[in-house]
Design a protein around this motif. Sequence first.
Motif, mmCIF file in Angstrom:
data_model
loop_
_atom_site.group_PDB
_atom_site.id
_atom_site.type_symbol
_atom_site.label_atom_id
_atom_site.label_comp_id
_atom_site.label_asym_id
_atom_site.label_seq_id
_atom_site.Cartn_x
_atom_site.Cartn_y
_atom_site.Cartn_z
ATOM 1 N N ASP A 109 2.609 1.091 3.451
ATOM 2 C CA ASP A 109 3.958 0.531 3.488
ATOM 3 C C ASP A 109 4.996 1.468 2.890
ATOM 4 O O ASP A 109 6.183 1.390 3.213
ATOM 5 C CB ASP A 109 3.994 -0.794 2.713
ATOM 6 C CG ASP A 109 2.963 -1.783 3.206
ATOM 7 O OD1 ASP A 109 3.146 -2.286 4.337
ATOM 8 O OD2 ASP A 109 1.973 -2.028 2.492
ATOM 9 N N VAL B 64 0.849 -1.186 0.000
ATOM 10 C CA VAL B 64 0.000 0.000 0.000
ATOM 11 C C VAL B 64 0.888 1.240 0.000
ATOM 12 O O VAL B 64 1.819 1.356 0.798
ATOM 13 C CB VAL B 64 -0.928 0.018 1.226
ATOM 14 C CG1 VAL B 64 -1.813 1.271 1.218
ATOM 15 C CG2 VAL B 64 -1.783 -1.233 1.262
ATOM 16 N N PRO C 200 -8.120 4.398 5.088
ATOM 17 C CA PRO C 200 -8.708 3.188 5.659
ATOM 18 C C PRO C 200 -7.679 2.214 6.237
ATOM 19 O O PRO C 200 -8.066 1.241 6.883
ATOM 20 C CB PRO C 200 -9.440 2.567 4.463
ATOM 21 C CG PRO C 200 -8.745 3.088 3.270
ATOM 22 C CD PRO C 200 -8.254 4.448 3.617
ATOM 23 N N GLU C 201 -6.409 2.460 6.001
ATOM 24 C CA GLU C 201 -5.369 1.530 6.478
ATOM 25 C C GLU C 201 -4.024 2.231 6.528
ATOM 26 O O GLU C 201 -3.826 3.309 5.965
ATOM 27 C CB GLU C 201 -5.286 0.332 5.528
ATOM 28 C CG GLU C 201 -4.965 0.712 4.081
ATOM 29 C CD GLU C 201 -5.046 -0.460 3.128
ATOM 30 O OE1 GLU C 201 -4.591 -1.557 3.491
ATOM 31 O OE2 GLU C 201 -5.558 -0.260 1.995
ATOM 32 N N LYS C 202 -3.091 1.582 7.231
ATOM 33 C CA LYS C 202 -1.702 2.046 7.241
ATOM 34 C C LYS C 202 -1.077 1.770 5.881
ATOM 35 O O LYS C 202 -1.569 0.942 5.109
ATOM 36 C CB LYS C 202 -0.916 1.318 8.336
ATOM 37 C CG LYS C 202 -1.314 1.685 9.754
ATOM 38 C CD LYS C 202 -0.552 2.913 10.224
ATOM 39 C CE LYS C 202 -0.737 3.122 11.732
ATOM 40 N NZ LYS C 202 0.076 4.249 12.223
ATOM 41 N N TRP D 21 0.723 7.471 9.304
ATOM 42 C CA TRP D 21 0.234 6.432 8.413
ATOM 43 C C TRP D 21 1.258 5.379 7.992
ATOM 44 O O TRP D 21 0.858 4.313 7.506
ATOM 45 C CB TRP D 21 -0.363 7.067 7.139
ATOM 46 C CG TRP D 21 -1.561 7.921 7.416
ATOM 47 C CD1 TRP D 21 -1.666 9.270 7.295
ATOM 48 C CD2 TRP D 21 -2.841 7.475 7.885
ATOM 49 N NE1 TRP D 21 -2.914 9.700 7.653
ATOM 50 C CE2 TRP D 21 -3.663 8.602 8.013
ATOM 51 C CE3 TRP D 21 -3.365 6.213 8.209
ATOM 52 C CZ2 TRP D 21 -4.987 8.539 8.448
ATOM 53 C CZ3 TRP D 21 -4.690 6.142 8.637
ATOM 54 C CH2 TRP D 21 -5.475 7.293 8.755
ATOM 55 N N GLN E 83 3.752 2.327 8.115
ATOM 56 C CA GLN E 83 4.012 1.142 8.927
ATOM 57 C C GLN E 83 5.412 1.233 9.541
ATOM 58 O O GLN E 83 6.377 1.575 8.874
ATOM 59 C CB GLN E 83 3.955 -0.130 8.062
ATOM 60 C CG GLN E 83 2.604 -0.424 7.468
ATOM 61 C CD GLN E 83 1.677 -1.155 8.434
ATOM 62 O OE1 GLN E 83 1.955 -1.249 9.630
ATOM 63 N NE2 GLN E 83 0.598 -1.690 7.920
#
Length: 351
Positions: free
Chosen positions: A122, A57, A118-120, A149, A151
């Motif tokens: 990479d 991501v 909606p998500e962390k 945000w 990781q």
Amino acid sequence: MSHVVKKRKLDKSRQDSLYFDSYSDVTIHEEMIADHVRTNTYRMAILRNSECIRGKVVLDVGAGTGVLSIFCAQAGARKVYAVEACSIAEQAEKIVKQNNMEEKIQVIRGTVETVDLPEKVDVIVSEWMGYALLHESMLNSVLYARDKWLQQPGGVILPNKAELYITPICDPVVEDRLHFWYTVKDQYGVDMSCMSDFATKCIMNSDITVNSVTVEDVLSHPARFAELDLNTVTVEELRSVKGDFTCECFGSAAVNAFCVYFTVTFPCPDKPALVLSTSPFKPETHWKQAVLYLDVPVDVVQDTLVTGEVSMYPSEASARHICIHVDYTIGEQKKQSKTFSIPDWSSEAQT
């Protein structure tokens, strides 16, 4: 009719509005995409990092037209969040659709400080560099995105390092402009040499001038005065980026300015790092170089030492504008100091 204007401090919302509005026109995006050094270096860096991107991501901070987001999708990203605050986001959506990337790239309109992902992620990719590296303060947004945000551990930032350089120069155009007033009498029979002092004050002012410096104008090997590691640098540290420098002049000339430029580095696993340079010794980019004119030119000879300290910090009038303060000593002369700034975006910054 003339009138006196007084600068006033812009509130943050007005600063941001002026900043984002400047990216709502096609011209600046045309200039950036057409900058082959800039765009192709990002493309190559993203493709060379395909092992880190494939199936991962990615967050594109300040996505603009979305070209970097598309590069990331081409490198195999599972999902790319293209965050863009200005209206060019509408065009980015069209470009994403035209390239059949809707499944992989989601354009999100807003600042990275206010959007909710909606998500962390990479990987963070961003082309955040302004004139003299830090003008526009977009790096602050990248660091915000990193802390909220990305990781940890294992997150990747492209680029992940920036370096700042300074070198004394002799700008021959300035020399010619200052000498011009001594030539008027021969041409027209009117002695205007007294204009020289006035011309010097007007031309060798305190503005940070964005201009192309040629190799022939450079009077010494450049000196690196600052390095930023994007994995660790803080917003607090960006409030004062400074460092010392020492340069040895190549030969006889008149130092009438300093040139400041930057490089950014992209890590490439198992391959040499890629460096995007705005040096006068490299192909020209749209950033050109930042030129800081001295009040008075200083003659130098072979091996004359030019030493000092550079300090870069946000302007009090507008936090998105950079100021550069230079303390410098040329040869046996006394230490001099001068502070430079980039002119206001708009007359609306005055009252």
